[in-house]
Design a protein around this motif. Structure first.
Motif, PDB file in Angstrom:
ATOM      1  N   ILE A  66      -0.945 -11.127   0.765  1.00  0.00           N
ATOM      2  CA  ILE A  66      -1.924 -12.078   0.233  1.00  0.00           C
ATOM      3  C   ILE A  66      -1.234 -13.099  -0.648  1.00  0.00           C
ATOM      4  O   ILE A  66      -0.318 -12.780  -1.400  1.00  0.00           O
ATOM      5  CB  ILE A  66      -2.975 -11.349  -0.617  1.00  0.00           C
ATOM      6  N   LEU A  67      -1.725 -14.313  -0.548  1.00  0.00           N
ATOM      7  CA  LEU A  67      -1.319 -15.405  -1.421  1.00  0.00           C
ATOM      8  C   LEU A  67      -2.560 -15.854  -2.172  1.00  0.00           C
ATOM      9  O   LEU A  67      -3.591 -16.130  -1.551  1.00  0.00           O
ATOM     10  CB  LEU A  67      -0.761 -16.548  -0.579  1.00  0.00           C
ATOM     11  N   LEU A  68      -2.499 -15.899  -3.493  1.00  0.00           N
ATOM     12  CA  LEU A  68      -3.617 -16.362  -4.304  1.00  0.00           C
ATOM     13  C   LEU A  68      -3.388 -17.823  -4.662  1.00  0.00           C
ATOM     14  O   LEU A  68      -2.298 -18.182  -5.122  1.00  0.00           O
ATOM     15  CB  LEU A  68      -3.750 -15.528  -5.578  1.00  0.00           C
ATOM     16  N   VAL A  69      -4.390 -18.658  -4.457  1.00  0.00           N
ATOM     17  CA  VAL A  69      -4.280 -20.078  -4.795  1.00  0.00           C
ATOM     18  C   VAL A  69      -5.208 -20.343  -5.973  1.00  0.00           C
ATOM     19  O   VAL A  69      -6.428 -20.203  -5.855  1.00  0.00           O
ATOM     20  CB  VAL A  69      -4.674 -20.975  -3.602  1.00  0.00           C
ATOM     21  N   ILE A  78      -8.175 -10.746 -10.595  1.00  0.00           N
ATOM     22  CA  ILE A  78      -8.181 -10.455  -9.155  1.00  0.00           C
ATOM     23  C   ILE A  78      -7.022  -9.515  -8.824  1.00  0.00           C
ATOM     24  O   ILE A  78      -7.181  -8.552  -8.069  1.00  0.00           O
ATOM     25  CB  ILE A  78      -8.091 -11.746  -8.326  1.00  0.00           C
ATOM     26  N   LYS A  79      -5.847  -9.778  -9.384  1.00  0.00           N
ATOM     27  CA  LYS A  79      -4.692  -8.904  -9.163  1.00  0.00           C
ATOM     28  C   LYS A  79      -4.982  -7.482  -9.636  1.00  0.00           C
ATOM     29  O   LYS A  79      -4.700  -6.514  -8.931  1.00  0.00           O
ATOM     30  CB  LYS A  79      -3.465  -9.430  -9.915  1.00  0.00           C
ATOM     31  N   LYS A  80      -5.574  -7.366 -10.829  1.00  0.00           N
ATOM     32  CA  LYS A  80      -5.886  -6.039 -11.363  1.00  0.00           C
ATOM     33  C   LYS A  80      -6.869  -5.309 -10.457  1.00  0.00           C
ATOM     34  O   LYS A  80      -6.721  -4.114 -10.203  1.00  0.00           O
ATOM     35  CB  LYS A  80      -6.463  -6.161 -12.774  1.00  0.00           C
ATOM     36  N   GLN A  81      -7.866  -6.040  -9.969  1.00  0.00           N
ATOM     37  CA  GLN A  81      -8.856  -5.415  -9.103  1.00  0.00           C
ATOM     38  C   GLN A  81      -8.227  -4.965  -7.786  1.00  0.00           C
ATOM     39  O   GLN A  81      -8.524  -3.876  -7.289  1.00  0.00           O
ATOM     40  CB  GLN A  81      -9.995  -6.395  -8.837  1.00  0.00           C
ATOM     41  N   ILE A  82      -7.353  -5.773  -7.218  1.00  0.00           N
ATOM     42  CA  ILE A  82      -6.701  -5.413  -5.958  1.00  0.00           C
ATOM     43  C   ILE A  82      -5.750  -4.230  -6.157  1.00  0.00           C
ATOM     44  O   ILE A  82      -5.733  -3.297  -5.353  1.00  0.00           O
ATOM     45  CB  ILE A  82      -5.965  -6.634  -5.367  1.00  0.00           C
ATOM     46  N   TYR A  83      -4.973  -4.255  -7.235  1.00  0.00           N
ATOM     47  CA  TYR A  83      -4.041  -3.158  -7.479  1.00  0.00           C
ATOM     48  C   TYR A  83      -4.753  -1.862  -7.855  1.00  0.00           C
ATOM     49  O   TYR A  83      -4.199  -0.780  -7.679  1.00  0.00           O
ATOM     50  CB  TYR A  83      -3.035  -3.530  -8.557  1.00  0.00           C
ATOM     51  N   SER A  84      -5.982  -1.963  -8.349  1.00  0.00           N
ATOM     52  CA  SER A  84      -6.726  -0.746  -8.682  1.00  0.00           C
ATOM     53  C   SER A  84      -7.297  -0.070  -7.441  1.00  0.00           C
ATOM     54  O   SER A  84      -7.766   1.055  -7.508  1.00  0.00           O
ATOM     55  CB  SER A  84      -7.863  -1.057  -9.664  1.00  0.00           C
ATOM     56  N   ARG A  85      -7.264  -0.757  -6.310  1.00  0.00           N
ATOM     57  CA  ARG A  85      -7.794  -0.214  -5.054  1.00  0.00           C
ATOM     58  C   ARG A  85      -6.691  -0.141  -3.999  1.00  0.00           C
ATOM     59  O   ARG A  85      -6.582  -1.010  -3.136  1.00  0.00           O
ATOM     60  CB  ARG A  85      -8.932  -1.098  -4.537  1.00  0.00           C
ATOM     61  N   PRO A  86      -5.850   0.878  -4.034  1.00  0.00           N
ATOM     62  CA  PRO A  86      -4.766   0.973  -3.053  1.00  0.00           C
ATOM     63  C   PRO A  86      -5.269   1.173  -1.625  1.00  0.00           C
ATOM     64  O   PRO A  86      -4.551   0.891  -0.669  1.00  0.00           O
ATOM     65  CB  PRO A  86      -3.946   2.173  -3.520  1.00  0.00           C
ATOM     66  N   ASP A  87      -6.517   1.617  -1.453  1.00  0.00           N
ATOM     67  CA  ASP A  87      -7.061   1.806  -0.111  1.00  0.00           C
ATOM     68  C   ASP A  87      -7.321   0.474   0.588  1.00  0.00           C
ATOM     69  O   ASP A  87      -7.526   0.437   1.796  1.00  0.00           O
ATOM     70  CB  ASP A  87      -8.338   2.642  -0.153  1.00  0.00           C
ATOM     71  N   TRP A  88      -7.320  -0.635  -0.151  1.00  0.00           N
ATOM     72  CA  TRP A  88      -7.496  -1.958   0.462  1.00  0.00           C
ATOM     73  C   TRP A  88      -6.240  -2.387   1.218  1.00  0.00           C
ATOM     74  O   TRP A  88      -6.298  -3.281   2.034  1.00  0.00           O
ATOM     75  CB  TRP A  88      -7.857  -2.992  -0.586  1.00  0.00           C
ATOM     76  N   ASN A  89      -5.093  -1.806   0.906  1.00  0.00           N
ATOM     77  CA  ASN A  89      -3.833  -2.105   1.605  1.00  0.00           C
ATOM     78  C   ASN A  89      -3.425  -3.569   1.496  1.00  0.00           C
ATOM     79  O   ASN A  89      -3.038  -4.185   2.480  1.00  0.00           O
ATOM     80  CB  ASN A  89      -3.925  -1.703   3.080  1.00  0.00           C
ATOM     81  N   TYR A  90      -3.525  -4.135   0.309  1.00  0.00           N
ATOM     82  CA  TYR A  90      -3.104  -5.510   0.077  1.00  0.00           C
ATOM     83  C   TYR A  90      -1.793  -5.523  -0.695  1.00  0.00           C
ATOM     84  O   TYR A  90      -1.573  -4.704  -1.584  1.00  0.00           O
ATOM     85  CB  TYR A  90      -4.140  -6.279  -0.742  1.00  0.00           C
ATOM     86  N   ASP A  91      -0.948  -6.466  -0.371  1.00  0.00           N
ATOM     87  CA  ASP A  91       0.286  -6.708  -1.110  1.00  0.00           C
ATOM     88  C   ASP A  91       0.254  -8.162  -1.545  1.00  0.00           C
ATOM     89  O   ASP A  91       0.290  -9.064  -0.708  1.00  0.00           O
ATOM     90  CB  ASP A  91       1.499  -6.437  -0.215  1.00  0.00           C
ATOM     91  N   ILE A  92       0.162  -8.390  -2.850  1.00  0.00           N
ATOM     92  CA  ILE A  92       0.073  -9.754  -3.366  1.00  0.00           C
ATOM     93  C   ILE A  92       1.472 -10.345  -3.422  1.00  0.00           C
ATOM     94  O   ILE A  92       2.341  -9.850  -4.136  1.00  0.00           O
ATOM     95  CB  ILE A  92      -0.596  -9.787  -4.745  1.00  0.00           C
ATOM     96  N   VAL A  93       1.674 -11.404  -2.657  1.00  0.00           N
ATOM     97  CA  VAL A  93       2.969 -12.079  -2.621  1.00  0.00           C
ATOM     98  C   VAL A  93       3.175 -12.888  -3.894  1.00  0.00           C
ATOM     99  O   VAL A  93       4.253 -12.881  -4.475  1.00  0.00           O
ATOM    100  CB  VAL A  93       3.067 -12.985  -1.365  1.00  0.00           C
ATOM    101  N   GLY A  94       2.135 -13.584  -4.331  1.00  0.00           N
ATOM    102  CA  GLY A  94       2.232 -14.388  -5.541  1.00  0.00           C
ATOM    103  C   GLY A  94       1.060 -15.326  -5.685  1.00  0.00           C
ATOM    104  O   GLY A  94       0.116 -15.300  -4.900  1.00  0.00           O
TER     105      GLY A  94
END
Length: 159
Positions: A66-69, A78-94
């Protein structure tokens, strides 16, 4: 679908047990069942991990990049929410900067297409709090030929 494969083979086995004219070797039926299940599972894994499927599919082996704009202040929740849910399988690039660049950003908005290609990004999240609709729509139009999923994150989620 695996239940359907298994149910079909049970049905065929029962029919061949009672109707001797249609009798197959039971060993051949068991081999067929095993091959069908293995092929079904391989096909399903390929569909989930290679195909451009929904991000809500569970069982993904490959994480979605994922790229956040937007601005860093709106990207942090948003990063905290995504990292709190590892079942979403997202990797934030930046985070891509809208107006200014600093050390926390991996690039600016004019570089968005190059960043998507360089980091092999699967999805781009536009944070609506920090980007105007006009600018966002211009970049969405430019990214239509890219193989990337574009999502709009409203301000309510960034609280």
């Amino acid at each position: 679908a695996i239940k359907a494969v298994f149910g079909t083979y049970i049905g065929i086995t029962l029919v061949t047990f009672f109707v001797r004219n249609l009798a197959f070797s039971r060993l051949a039926l068991i081999y067929g069942l095993i091959v069908a299940i293995v092929l079904f599972l391989i096909n399903r894994l390929i569909q989930i991990n290679v195909g451009n499927t929904s991000s809500k599919v569970t069982g993904r082996i490959k994480t979605s990049k994922i790229l956040l704009v937007g601005s860093e202040e709106f990207a942090m929740p948003i990063k905290k929410q995504i990292y709190s849910r590892p079942d979403w399988n997202y990797d934030i690039v930046g985070v891509v900067a809208v107006n200014d660049e600093s050390e926390n950003y991996i690039g600016s908005l004019p570089q968005l297409r190059d960043l998507i290609r360089a980091y092999n990004v699967d999805q781009v999240f536009f944070l609506l709090d920090s980007i105007s609709y006009k600018v966002m729509l211009q970049h969405i139009t430019r990214l239509q030929d890219e193989r990337v999923i574009l999502k709009l994150i409203p301000c309510i989620l960034s609280i």
